[in-house]
Design a protein around this motif. Structure first.
Motif, PDB file in Angstrom:
ATOM      1  N   PHE A   1       4.019   5.924  -5.276  1.00 17.32           N
ATOM      2  CA  PHE A   1       3.941   6.080  -6.730  1.00 17.32           C
ATOM      3  C   PHE A   1       3.003   7.231  -7.090  1.00 17.32           C
ATOM      4  O   PHE A   1       3.275   7.999  -7.997  1.00 17.32           O
ATOM      5  CB  PHE A   1       3.420   4.807  -7.388  1.00 17.32           C
ATOM      6  CG  PHE A   1       4.443   3.707  -7.474  1.00 17.32           C
ATOM      7  CD1 PHE A   1       5.776   3.963  -7.221  1.00 17.32           C
ATOM      8  CD2 PHE A   1       4.060   2.423  -7.814  1.00 17.32           C
ATOM      9  CE1 PHE A   1       6.725   2.949  -7.298  1.00 17.32           C
ATOM     10  CE2 PHE A   1       5.005   1.407  -7.904  1.00 17.32           C
ATOM     11  CZ  PHE A   1       6.329   1.663  -7.647  1.00 17.32           C
ATOM     12  N   GLY A   2       1.890   7.304  -6.383  1.00 16.29           N
ATOM     13  CA  GLY A   2       0.889   8.324  -6.686  1.00 16.29           C
ATOM     14  C   GLY A   2       1.393   9.734  -6.425  1.00 16.29           C
ATOM     15  O   GLY A   2       0.953  10.685  -7.057  1.00 16.29           O
ATOM     16  N   THR A   3       2.320   9.867  -5.455  1.00 14.23           N
ATOM     17  CA  THR A   3       2.815  11.202  -5.123  1.00 14.23           C
ATOM     18  C   THR A   3       4.106  11.518  -5.859  1.00 14.23           C
ATOM     19  O   THR A   3       4.541  12.669  -5.848  1.00 14.23           O
ATOM     20  CB  THR A   3       3.116  11.309  -3.619  1.00 14.23           C
ATOM     21  OG1 THR A   3       4.011  10.248  -3.279  1.00 14.23           O
ATOM     22  CG2 THR A   3       1.867  11.181  -2.789  1.00 14.23           C
ATOM     23  N   GLY A   4       4.751  10.490  -6.435  1.00 13.45           N
ATOM     24  CA  GLY A   4       6.030  10.716  -7.091  1.00 13.45           C
ATOM     25  C   GLY A   4       7.174  10.883  -6.110  1.00 13.45           C
ATOM     26  O   GLY A   4       8.264  11.271  -6.493  1.00 13.45           O
TER      27      GLY A   4
ATOM     28  N   ILE B   1       0.844  -1.198   0.000  1.00 10.26           N
ATOM     29  CA  ILE B   1       0.000   0.000   0.000  1.00 10.26           C
ATOM     30  C   ILE B   1       0.880   1.249   0.000  1.00 10.26           C
ATOM     31  O   ILE B   1       0.657   2.193  -0.759  1.00 10.26           O
ATOM     32  CB  ILE B   1      -0.947   0.007   1.219  1.00 10.26           C
ATOM     33  CG1 ILE B   1      -2.032  -1.039   1.021  1.00 10.26           C
ATOM     34  CG2 ILE B   1      -1.548   1.392   1.444  1.00 10.26           C
ATOM     35  CD1 ILE B   1      -2.993  -1.146   2.165  1.00 10.26           C
TER      36      ILE B   1
ATOM     37  N   GLU C   1       3.904   1.574  -1.025  1.00 14.48           N
ATOM     38  CA  GLU C   1       4.580   1.727  -2.300  1.00 14.48           C
ATOM     39  C   GLU C   1       3.637   2.354  -3.329  1.00 14.48           C
ATOM     40  O   GLU C   1       4.019   3.262  -4.070  1.00 14.48           O
ATOM     41  CB  GLU C   1       5.095   0.374  -2.782  1.00 14.48           C
ATOM     42  CG  GLU C   1       6.268   0.523  -3.731  1.00 14.48           C
ATOM     43  CD  GLU C   1       6.850  -0.818  -4.143  1.00 14.48           C
ATOM     44  OE1 GLU C   1       6.392  -1.867  -3.639  1.00 14.48           O
ATOM     45  OE2 GLU C   1       7.751  -0.813  -4.983  1.00 14.48           O
ATOM     46  N   ALA C   2       2.393   1.863  -3.338  1.00 10.10           N
ATOM     47  CA  ALA C   2       1.414   2.399  -4.289  1.00 10.10           C
ATOM     48  C   ALA C   2       1.202   3.898  -4.057  1.00 10.10           C
ATOM     49  O   ALA C   2       1.206   4.684  -5.003  1.00 10.10           O
ATOM     50  CB  ALA C   2       0.091   1.644  -4.153  1.00 10.10           C
ATOM     51  N   ILE C   3       1.030   4.277  -2.796  1.00 14.00           N
ATOM     52  CA  ILE C   3       0.809   5.694  -2.487  1.00 14.00           C
ATOM     53  C   ILE C   3       2.027   6.521  -2.882  1.00 14.00           C
ATOM     54  O   ILE C   3       1.903   7.627  -3.415  1.00 14.00           O
ATOM     55  CB  ILE C   3       0.518   5.892  -0.972  1.00 14.00           C
ATOM     56  CG1 ILE C   3      -0.720   5.112  -0.552  1.00 14.00           C
ATOM     57  CG2 ILE C   3       0.378   7.366  -0.634  1.00 14.00           C
ATOM     58  CD1 ILE C   3      -2.020   5.720  -0.900  1.00 14.00           C
TER      59      ILE C   3
ATOM     60  N   ILE D   1      -4.391  12.732  -2.966  1.00  8.47           N
ATOM     61  CA  ILE D   1      -3.522  11.609  -3.337  1.00  8.47           C
ATOM     62  C   ILE D   1      -4.364  10.378  -3.673  1.00  8.47           C
ATOM     63  O   ILE D   1      -4.153   9.730  -4.691  1.00  8.47           O
ATOM     64  CB  ILE D   1      -2.527  11.288  -2.203  1.00  8.47           C
ATOM     65  CG1 ILE D   1      -1.565  12.459  -2.010  1.00  8.47           C
ATOM     66  CG2 ILE D   1      -1.752  10.012  -2.522  1.00  8.47           C
ATOM     67  CD1 ILE D   1      -0.648  12.305  -0.817  1.00  8.47           C
TER      68      ILE D   1
END
Lengths: 183, 318
Positions: free
Chosen positions: B112-115, B106, B108-110, B254
């Motif tokens: 990714f979403g924020t860069g 989770i 890691e996914a977040i 986000i």
């Protein structure tokens, strides 16, 4: 002497502005590329998990041939895909097939109980989630990039730098709902 | 459906309809951290000078030199090791990639979403459902989550909480809050040492000639030492509630979905703490929800967080 300095100063100022606009476009383009790279890594990872998943499911539900074919097809499409749009098309296909597979798995309690399957399911759902977030970031990056090359002063650079507008990645409606995995 | 919602630079406070500039907010956090470091520097020198007046005025320069040295050391520790200290105080351990895979995925996914780069993940073995972020910048950041929170929340809710913590990282709240925790912690230790030595020392010296000046100086010293940790926390409280609202609002951007965070907050609002786990005051303000709020209501100037109900109401109005 003074006018010369003023002209020189203005000249230097203009050059600095030009450099910063150029750099901004390059920076934003790199961000788009990195964002795509992030998605690509996840797509490849998912592709690599498919044979393992198919093997596991076959052990419990060998007669569900249709879904295995769908997965194989989408995996092949993924491997042959050239460019972002084809990759995304194949990825959407695979996502649909995986969704159906997990729906079918509901009918096989033994399969659902197997540890191997639940690990794979968690891995695949989280990859799907990561792809969704990466796409969101990608689209944000594309938006900023496109804005930069479409508005002044970036627009004046886009032509000579041969920069074209990038496309947004479609996000399927269902995708943003968090996958339901219980522990 | 194509989402063209750019990550916003401004977030509007739904209650005061005030626009908050996220870049300015980040700059302010960095500025506050400098001010805090300078505050420590001045405070140490003032204390050293007062001690010198009382004990041996001829050595004042020497005392001040030591104080400067200590202040620089304190700031270095707070900046470079504040996160390690906070994690240690919270008894957090690095997440186990197999057991807490879900949490790692989770986060890691977040990220990714924020860069932003992936923060280090820690787990606290505690029944109290909570989480916090620490570090000095996004590259050196960590998120700690309690086992109680992992048990209480489902995936979507946990995503909301992680996104909230990620917002603290993105906005550089972690830098200021961690340095503040380290500073207040050091001041508390100093105060305790001083109070002890004072009690011990007062039994000996009882000369009355210089007594009056001495008493006054001692008084200033005591007040300063007792007040500084309180001042430190009040300074923080003045800004912390807006910080939480802001992180909540950023988290919604986000995850593009307020439901997870709202439902997580609702679960926390209904959580009643029946355990007797000790709560460390020094890092209370770092947490997602004030751990003391699970026991009794804390209101007014000493609440480190806005009431959960208020946070939910604001999220619903986004």
């Amino acid at each position: 002497m003074l006018p010369l300095f003023i002209i020189l100063g203005i000249g230097v100022g203009i050059v600095l502005v030009l450099i910063s606009v150029y750099n901004k476009i390059i920076r934003l383009e790199n961000r788009v590329d990195n964002a795509w790279g992030q998605i690509d890594v996840q797509l490849k990872k998912r592709n690599d998990l498919i044979p393992n998943l198919v093997e596991t499911v076959k052990g419990y539900a060998s007669h569900e041939k249709g879904i295995f074919e769908d997965l194989a097809k989408s995996r092949q499409a993924m491997m042959n895909a050239k460019g972002k749009e084809e990759s995304v098309g194949a990825a959407n296909m695979m996502q649909g097939a995986l969704g159906r597979l997990f729906a079918i798995a509901e009918n096989y309690p033994d399969l659902k109980a197997s540890e191997n399957f639940s690990v794979l399911q968690e891995e695949l759902s989280s990859i799907e989630n990561k792809i969704a977030y990466s796409r969101q970031f990608y689209n944000d990056a594309v938006l900023q990039y496109n804005n930069a090359i479409e508005t002044f002063p970036g627009a004046a650079f886009a032509g000579p730098m041969n920069k074209k507008e990038q496309v947004y990645l479609e996000i399927p409606e269902t995708e943003r709902q968090a996958p339901k995995v219980s522990f | 459906m194509i989402k063209k919602t750019e990550y916003p630079r401004y977030i509007t406070d739904t209650k005061t309809t005030q626009k908050i500039d996220l870049l300015a907010w980040k700059a302010a956090n960095i500025r506050y951290s400098y001010i805090l470091g300078f505050f420590v520097f001045v405070l140490f020198i003032v204390i050293a000078y007062l001690i010198a007046i009382v004990s041996s005025p001829e050595l004042a320069i020497f005392y001040i030199a030591i104080a400067m040295f200590l202040a620089i050391g304190q700031n270095i520790v707070a900046y470079w090791f504040g996160d390690d200290i906070a994690l240690k105080v919270a008894k957090a351990r690095p997440a186990n990639k197999d057991e807490e895979r879900y949490l790692v995925n989770i986060t890691e996914a977040i990220s990714f979403g924020t860069g932003l780069p992936m923060p280090k993940i820690y787990v606290m073995d505690s029944a109290l459902p909570n989480a916090f972020a620490t570090g000095r910048n996004p590259k050196h950041s960590a998120i700690a989550v309690s086992t109680g929170l992992l048990e209480l929340l489902d995936r979507q809710e946990l995503e909301g909480v992680i996104a909230h913590e990620m917002s603290h990282i993105k906005n550089y709240d972690i830098l200021f809050l961690t340095m503040l925790a380290a500073t207040v912690g050091a001041l508390v230790i100093m105060r305790d040492l001083f109070m002890r030595s004072l009690r011990y020392g007062s039994r000996r010296s009882n000369k009355s000639d210089k007594g009056q000046i001495e008493a006054v100086v001692y008084l200033i010293l005591i007040v300063l030492l007792i007040l500084s940790p309180i001042l430190g926390s009040l300074l923080h409280l003045a800004v912390s509630r807006r910080r939480e609202y802001l992180a909540d609002a950023t988290a919604v951007y986000i995850t593009r979905n307020p439901d997870g965070l709202i439902s997580a907050l609702e679960k926390l609002a209904n959580f009643k703490d029946t355990s007797n786990e000790p709560i460390n005051d020094g890092i209370r303000h770092l947490y997602f929800a004030d751990p003391k709020s699970f026991r009794r209501q804390i209101k007014g100037a000493f609440a480190t967080h806005p009431p959960i109900e208020e946070r939910i109401a604001r999220l619903k109005s986004i």
